[in-house]
Design a protein around this motif. Structure first.
Motif, PDB file in Angstrom:
ATOM      1  N   TRP A  12       0.876  -1.169   0.000  1.00 15.51           N
ATOM      2  CA  TRP A  12       0.000   0.000   0.000  1.00 15.51           C
ATOM      3  C   TRP A  12       0.911   1.215   0.000  1.00 15.51           C
ATOM      4  O   TRP A  12       1.483   1.562   1.012  1.00 15.51           O
ATOM      5  CB  TRP A  12      -0.876   0.031   1.255  1.00 15.51           C
ATOM      6  N   ARG A  13       1.093   1.844  -1.092  1.00 11.99           N
ATOM      7  CA  ARG A  13       2.009   2.964  -1.215  1.00 11.99           C
ATOM      8  C   ARG A  13       1.385   4.199  -0.584  1.00 11.99           C
ATOM      9  O   ARG A  13       0.956   5.119  -1.264  1.00 11.99           O
ATOM     10  CB  ARG A  13       2.381   3.225  -2.680  1.00 11.99           C
ATOM     11  N   CYS A  14       1.312   4.202   0.730  1.00 11.70           N
ATOM     12  CA  CYS A  14       0.729   5.328   1.447  1.00 11.70           C
ATOM     13  C   CYS A  14       1.601   5.645   2.650  1.00 11.70           C
ATOM     14  O   CYS A  14       1.878   4.770   3.476  1.00 11.70           O
ATOM     15  CB  CYS A  14      -0.688   4.983   1.897  1.00 11.70           C
ATOM     16  N   GLY A  15       2.058   6.877   2.729  1.00 13.13           N
ATOM     17  CA  GLY A  15       2.851   7.323   3.859  1.00 13.13           C
ATOM     18  C   GLY A  15       2.334   8.656   4.338  1.00 13.13           C
ATOM     19  O   GLY A  15       1.322   9.158   3.849  1.00 13.13           O
ATOM     20  N   TRP A  16       3.020   9.208   5.320  1.00 14.84           N
ATOM     21  CA  TRP A  16       2.645  10.539   5.777  1.00 14.84           C
ATOM     22  C   TRP A  16       3.813  11.211   6.463  1.00 14.84           C
ATOM     23  O   TRP A  16       4.774  10.572   6.858  1.00 14.84           O
ATOM     24  CB  TRP A  16       1.418  10.513   6.664  1.00 14.84           C
ATOM     25  N   ILE A  17       3.647  12.512   6.579  1.00 21.35           N
ATOM     26  CA  ILE A  17       4.593  13.365   7.289  1.00 21.35           C
ATOM     27  C   ILE A  17       3.799  14.093   8.363  1.00 21.35           C
ATOM     28  O   ILE A  17       2.672  14.534   8.128  1.00 21.35           O
ATOM     29  CB  ILE A  17       5.216  14.404   6.322  1.00 21.35           C
ATOM     30  N   ALA A  18       4.395  14.230   9.535  1.00 24.29           N
ATOM     31  CA  ALA A  18       3.885  15.134  10.565  1.00 24.29           C
ATOM     32  C   ALA A  18       4.984  16.170  10.767  1.00 24.29           C
ATOM     33  O   ALA A  18       6.138  15.812  10.997  1.00 24.29           O
ATOM     34  CB  ALA A  18       3.591  14.388  11.856  1.00 24.29           C
ATOM     35  N   ALA A  19       4.637  17.442  10.628  1.00 26.94           N
ATOM     36  CA  ALA A  19       5.639  18.505  10.662  1.00 26.94           C
ATOM     37  C   ALA A  19       5.009  19.809  11.108  1.00 26.94           C
ATOM     38  O   ALA A  19       3.778  19.943  11.120  1.00 26.94           O
ATOM     39  CB  ALA A  19       6.246  18.669   9.267  1.00 26.94           C
ATOM     40  N   PRO A  20       5.853  20.779  11.450  1.00 25.71           N
ATOM     41  CA  PRO A  20       5.295  22.097  11.781  1.00 25.71           C
ATOM     42  C   PRO A  20       4.443  22.619  10.625  1.00 25.71           C
ATOM     43  O   PRO A  20       4.833  22.502   9.454  1.00 25.71           O
ATOM     44  CB  PRO A  20       6.545  22.962  11.978  1.00 25.71           C
ATOM     45  N   PRO A  21       3.287  23.178  10.925  1.00 27.82           N
ATOM     46  CA  PRO A  21       2.396  23.676   9.868  1.00 27.82           C
ATOM     47  C   PRO A  21       3.064  24.662   8.910  1.00 27.82           C
ATOM     48  O   PRO A  21       2.681  24.755   7.750  1.00 27.82           O
ATOM     49  CB  PRO A  21       1.251  24.336  10.638  1.00 27.82           C
ATOM     50  N   LYS A  22       4.112  25.377   9.370  1.00 25.71           N
ATOM     51  CA  LYS A  22       4.786  26.344   8.505  1.00 25.71           C
ATOM     52  C   LYS A  22       5.411  25.684   7.277  1.00 25.71           C
ATOM     53  O   LYS A  22       5.708  26.366   6.305  1.00 25.71           O
ATOM     54  CB  LYS A  22       5.848  27.125   9.277  1.00 25.71           C
ATOM     55  N   LEU A  23       5.601  24.363   7.308  1.00 29.29           N
ATOM     56  CA  LEU A  23       6.164  23.656   6.155  1.00 29.29           C
ATOM     57  C   LEU A  23       5.096  23.193   5.169  1.00 29.29           C
ATOM     58  O   LEU A  23       5.419  22.615   4.137  1.00 29.29           O
ATOM     59  CB  LEU A  23       6.999  22.456   6.603  1.00 29.29           C
ATOM     60  N   GLY A  24       3.838  23.445   5.469  1.00 27.84           N
ATOM     61  CA  GLY A  24       2.751  22.981   4.613  1.00 27.84           C
ATOM     62  C   GLY A  24       2.903  23.369   3.165  1.00 27.84           C
ATOM     63  O   GLY A  24       2.805  22.529   2.275  1.00 27.84           O
ATOM     64  N   GLN A  25       3.165  24.634   2.915  1.00 31.19           N
ATOM     65  CA  GLN A  25       3.304  25.086   1.528  1.00 31.19           C
ATOM     66  C   GLN A  25       4.525  24.465   0.858  1.00 31.19           C
ATOM     67  O   GLN A  25       4.502  24.153  -0.330  1.00 31.19           O
ATOM     68  CB  GLN A  25       3.379  26.615   1.459  1.00 31.19           C
ATOM     69  N   VAL A  26       5.592  24.240   1.625  1.00 30.18           N
ATOM     70  CA  VAL A  26       6.798  23.598   1.080  1.00 30.18           C
ATOM     71  C   VAL A  26       6.451  22.193   0.585  1.00 30.18           C
ATOM     72  O   VAL A  26       6.791  21.819  -0.541  1.00 30.18           O
ATOM     73  CB  VAL A  26       7.924  23.531   2.147  1.00 30.18           C
ATOM     74  N   PHE A  27       5.732  21.417   1.397  1.00 30.89           N
ATOM     75  CA  PHE A  27       5.360  20.058   0.986  1.00 30.89           C
ATOM     76  C   PHE A  27       4.368  20.081  -0.173  1.00 30.89           C
ATOM     77  O   PHE A  27       4.462  19.261  -1.075  1.00 30.89           O
ATOM     78  CB  PHE A  27       4.799  19.261   2.162  1.00 30.89           C
ATOM     79  N   GLU A  28       3.433  20.986  -0.136  1.00 29.30           N
ATOM     80  CA  GLU A  28       2.465  21.076  -1.225  1.00 29.30           C
ATOM     81  C   GLU A  28       3.139  21.427  -2.551  1.00 29.30           C
ATOM     82  O   GLU A  28       2.770  20.920  -3.599  1.00 29.30           O
ATOM     83  CB  GLU A  28       1.376  22.078  -0.885  1.00 29.30           C
ATOM     84  N   ASN A  29       4.132  22.311  -2.501  1.00 32.14           N
ATOM     85  CA  ASN A  29       4.874  22.661  -3.719  1.00 32.14           C
ATOM     86  C   ASN A  29       5.624  21.461  -4.244  1.00 32.14           C
ATOM     87  O   ASN A  29       5.796  21.271  -5.419  1.00 32.14           O
ATOM     88  CB  ASN A  29       5.842  23.805  -3.467  1.00 32.14           C
TER      89      ASN A  29
END
Length: 180
Positions: free
Chosen positions: A163-180
């Motif tokens: 099941w190719r499903c993972g996740w990251i938990a990180a400071p919300p300030k990195l949200g746009q970085v991950f989305e980009n």
């Protein structure tokens, strides 16, 4: 806080690792990691253009352990992240809460990111040492504003290999970085 803004779904645990590295390091930066380690941690660091710096775990009759002085000595001005994989593959090294606090203090002192790979945190068979039924986590010892990025996957703890499903938990300030 474990609110929704801290979590990001990825295509796999390895993609979570790659995104965490890309968010924290630039080509030529150093990522300090414990070894022996899963080879993809080393390779993923190189794919991100960073330099893996290995800190060898100690082995004795009591199992694997981390020498905090050795970890501190490995940090240079080029260091940007500490990659902490616990419980570790292939050694089984499992950091205690005291170990995690010491790593966190070191990261704070040097302004480093911690990439916390906790994909095997439920693989605990010593209930006396780990009464929570899981390995200690940076979630247990960190403050909400600490620079910790967690990477995880469904394939290990929930036996969903493939099941190719993972996740990251990180400071919300990195949200746009991950989305980009």
């Amino acid at each position: 806080a474990r609110d929704a803004e801290r979590f990001f779904v990825t295509g796999s645990g390895m993609q979570a690792i790659q995104l965490a590295l890309q968010a924290t390091v630039q080509p030529g930066d150093e990522v300090v990691m414990l070894t022996p380690c899963w080879p993809n941690i080393h390779a993923g660091t190189q794919v991100a253009g960073a330099v893996p710096v290995h800190v060898e775990l100690d082995f004795s009759a009591n199992g694997w352990s981390l020498d905090m002085n050795r970890l501190a000595e490995a940090i240079t001005p080029r260091s940007k992240a500490l990659f902490i994989h616990t419980p570790a593959n292939p050694t089984g090294f499992t950091a205690s809460e005291d170990d995690l606090r010491a790593v966190l203090d070191l990261a704070r002192k040097h302004g480093l990111w911690i990439i916390a790979d906790e994909v095997c945190h439920r693989f605990i068979y010593d209930e006396q040492r780990f009464p929570k039924g899981r390995a200690p986590s940076f979630f247990d010892v960190m403050a909400p504003d600490d620079q910790v990025i967690f990477v995880n996957t469904m394939s290990k703890n929930w036996a969903m290999t493939g099941w190719r499903c993972g996740w990251i938990a990180a400071p919300p300030k990195l949200g746009q970085v991950f989305e980009n």
